[in-house]
Design an enzyme around this catalytic site. Structure first.
Site, short mmCIF file in Angstrom:
data_model
loop_
_atom_site.label_atom_id
_atom_site.label_comp_id
_atom_site.label_asym_id
_atom_site.label_seq_id
_atom_site.Cartn_x
_atom_site.Cartn_y
_atom_site.Cartn_z
N GLY A 15 -9.42 -9.19 -4.72
CA GLY A 15 -8.71 -9.93 -3.67
C GLY A 15 -9.62 -10.97 -3.04
N ARG A 25 -21.15 -21.52 -2.75
CA ARG A 25 -21.99 -22.69 -2.42
C ARG A 25 -23.47 -22.29 -2.30
NH1 ARG A 25 -23.72 -24.15 2.72
NH2 ARG A 25 -24.09 -26.37 3.13
N ARG A 76 -7.71 -9.82 -11.09
CA ARG A 76 -8.13 -8.45 -11.40
C ARG A 76 -7.88 -8.30 -12.90
NH1 ARG A 76 -5.47 -7.50 -6.16
NH2 ARG A 76 -7.10 -7.00 -4.67
N ASP A 107 -15.62 -3.27 -4.56
CA ASP A 107 -16.04 -2.17 -5.44
C ASP A 107 -15.55 -2.33 -6.88
OD1 ASP A 107 -17.72 -0.61 -3.97
OD2 ASP A 107 -16.13 0.68 -3.16
N GLY A 108 -14.31 -2.81 -7.05
CA GLY A 108 -13.77 -2.99 -8.40
C GLY A 108 -14.62 -3.99 -9.17
N THR A 129 -14.80 -8.67 0.79
CA THR A 129 -13.43 -8.15 0.86
C THR A 129 -13.05 -7.98 2.32
OG1 THR A 129 -12.07 -6.15 0.61
CG2 THR A 129 -14.42 -5.84 0.31
N ASP A 131 -11.38 -5.75 3.45
CA ASP A 131 -11.25 -4.32 3.76
C ASP A 131 -12.53 -3.71 4.36
OD1 ASP A 131 -8.81 -4.70 2.52
OD2 ASP A 131 -9.44 -3.80 0.62
N ASP A 133 -14.75 -2.12 2.92
CA ASP A 133 -14.82 -0.75 2.42
C ASP A 133 -15.87 -0.54 1.31
OD1 ASP A 133 -13.56 -2.24 0.49
OD2 ASP A 133 -11.94 -0.83 0.13
N ARG A 158 2.57 -9.73 20.94
CA ARG A 158 2.56 -9.09 22.26
C ARG A 158 3.35 -9.91 23.28
NH1 ARG A 158 0.08 -5.06 24.67
NH2 ARG A 158 -1.63 -4.72 23.22
N ARG A 166 9.53 -4.30 24.48
CA ARG A 166 9.78 -3.63 23.21
C ARG A 166 8.54 -2.92 22.68
NH1 ARG A 166 13.06 -8.58 20.46
NH2 ARG A 166 15.16 -7.74 20.75
N GLY A 174 -6.04 -3.35 4.23
CA GLY A 174 -7.22 -2.48 4.25
C GLY A 174 -7.28 -1.53 3.07
N ARG A 175 -6.26 -1.59 2.24
CA ARG A 175 -6.15 -0.69 1.09
C ARG A 175 -6.26 0.77 1.54
NH1 ARG A 175 -6.18 -2.13 -4.28
NH2 ARG A 175 -7.00 -4.17 -3.81
N GLY A 189 -5.93 -3.86 22.13
CA GLY A 189 -5.51 -2.84 23.10
C GLY A 189 -4.26 -2.11 22.64
N ARG A 248 10.29 -3.16 16.64
CA ARG A 248 10.30 -4.28 15.70
C ARG A 248 9.08 -4.13 14.80
NH1 ARG A 248 14.71 -4.33 17.75
NH2 ARG A 248 15.85 -6.21 18.38
N ILE A 255 -1.29 -12.99 4.78
CA ILE A 255 -1.75 -13.98 5.77
C ILE A 255 -3.15 -13.63 6.26
CG2 ILE A 255 -0.83 -12.94 7.91
CD1 ILE A 255 0.40 -15.81 8.38
O1 F6P Z 1 -8.64 -5.57 -1.19
C1 F6P Z 1 -8.11 -6.61 -0.46
C2 F6P Z 1 -6.62 -6.42 -0.29
O2 F6P Z 1 -6.11 -7.49 0.49
C3 F6P Z 1 -6.18 -5.09 0.32
O3 F6P Z 1 -6.32 -5.05 1.71
C4 F6P Z 1 -4.77 -4.98 -0.17
O4 F6P Z 1 -4.37 -3.63 -0.26
C5 F6P Z 1 -4.83 -5.61 -1.53
O5 F6P Z 1 -5.98 -6.46 -1.55
C6 F6P Z 1 -3.63 -6.43 -1.89
O6 F6P Z 1 -3.78 -6.85 -3.20
P1 F6P Z 1 -2.89 -7.97 -3.91
O7 F6P Z 1 -3.47 -9.29 -3.56
O8 F6P Z 1 -3.01 -7.67 -5.35
O9 F6P Z 1 -1.49 -7.85 -3.37
#
Ligand code: F6P
Length: 329
Positions: A15, A25, A76, A107-108, A129, A131, A133, A158, A166, A174-175, A189, A248, A255
């Site tokens: 991603g 760069r 990927r 990681d991938g 990434t 995430d 992570d 908000r 509401r 965040g996977r 908050g 909602r 994004i």
């Molecule tokens: O790893 C980054 C990420 O944006 C994750 O947060 C999300 O789960 C995933 O990639 C979405 O992947 P794709 O772009 O294949 O929809």
């Protein structure tokens, strides 16, 4: 590694993340500063298999520091998962005279890097990434910008939630990790934050928190859900069933991955790119460049892939403590 590195390849994989261009760069400019040539591989590991490349001079990476996404494209690659695909990638390296590869991703990407290094191609990884992570590093390029993007969106939500009194349920990316959700939840908050690292007790973690907040005087509620903790749509339905309010639901989605990288991501990406190439220039490879305690570290890829990063649960407690109704718990 005895052989002097004359030509390196750089690629982005997995991603995309804001700051990837800044890292590209930095790699290119540091390579040239060390007398190395630089090749950009397009579409991640797949591009190494299909020999999809572009030559990168110092000026090729002008005016990309501030740009989101990745000029090298990303993918990927299924093909790279097989030995056959990886052998093709090695053949590309031989054909193009690539002495080492700098791989930018998560990681991938690094699992791919480890496999390639086992086939004799020196690799250095740079963690990027949204995430955050990756176990071997405190920080991954793109995380801070993604947090800020999500915060900006939620601040807007908000305004309208407050006006209509509401409840909003917002799903962030965040996977399988809750870093993005928890940091964002603290920063906006949130009434409650649901993360995969903390098993959700729906009654206690969501319903009672809304009720306590209401009793303390709040008339609008913000629930932040990490995608790995479950579906915001489902949580929205459950809230309605439990207490009769009609939340909602907003899924922020991709994004969060776009936009110009902020100062932290540009600066971190530039340092990581610089140190990745310096490592190669000084004869070191098959490592990931990480940040620990604010400094740059090099961790062998195999070891890096074993390392686990835990969500800081003190932050979860802090998030809870900040709620208007928290003293009543
Ligand atoms: O790893 C980054 C990420 O944006 C994750 O947060 C999300 O789960 C995933 O990639 C979405 O992947 P794709 O772009 O294949 O929809």
């Amino acid at each position: 590694m005895d052989k002097k590195i004359k030509r390196i390849a750089v690629l982005t994989s997995g991603g995309d993340a804001p700051g990837m261009n800044a890292a590209v760069r930095a790699v290119v400019r540091t390579a040239h500063a060390n007398g190395m040539e630089c090749i950009g591989i397009r579409r991640g590991w797949q591009g190494l298999i299909t020999s999809d490349f572009t030559t990168l001079q110092r000026e090729s990476v002008g005016h990309i520091l501030n740009r989101g996404g990745t000029i090298l494209y990303t993918a990927r690659s299924e093909d790279f998962m097989s030995e056959k695909g990886r052998l093709k990638a090695v053949a590309t390296c031989k054909m193009l005279g690539i002495d080492a590869v700098v791989a930018i991703g998560g990681d991938g990407t690094f699992r791919g890097a480890l496999e390639l290094s086992r086939l004799g191609v020196p690799v250095v990884g740079i963690p990027a990434t949204i995430d955050n992570d990756v176990g071997c590093t405190n920080y991954t390029i793109g995380f801070d910008t993604a947090c800020n993007t999500a915060i900006e969106c939620i601040d807007r939500l908000r305004d309208t939630m407050q006006s209509h009194e509401r409840c909003s349920v917002v799903e962030v990316m965040g996977r399988n990790a809750g870093f993005l959700a928890l940091y964002v939840g603290i920063a906006v908050g949130a009434t409650a934050v649901l993360v995969p690292e903390h098993e959700t007790d729906f009654q206690k973690d969501v319903i009672e928190r809304i009720q306590e907040s209401r009793l303390a005087g709040n008339t609008h509620f913000m629930i932040v859900v990490a995608e790995g903790a479950g579906s915001a749509v489902e949580f929205g339905k459950k809230i309605e069933e439990a207490i009769g309010i009609s939340p909602r639901v907003t899924v922020l989605g991709h994004i969060q991955r776009g936009g110009s990288p902020n100062a932290r991501d540009r600066e971190t990406a530039t340092r990581m790119g610089y140190y990745a190439v310096q490592a190669l220039a000084e004869g070191r490879s098959n490592c990931i460049i990480g940040t620990q305690e604010g400094g740059i570290v090099e961790i062998p890829i195999e070891e890096a892939l074993q390392m686990k990063k835990h969500l800081q649960m003190d932050r979860y407690k802090i998030m809870e403590t900040m709620q208007l109704g928290s003293a009543m718990r």
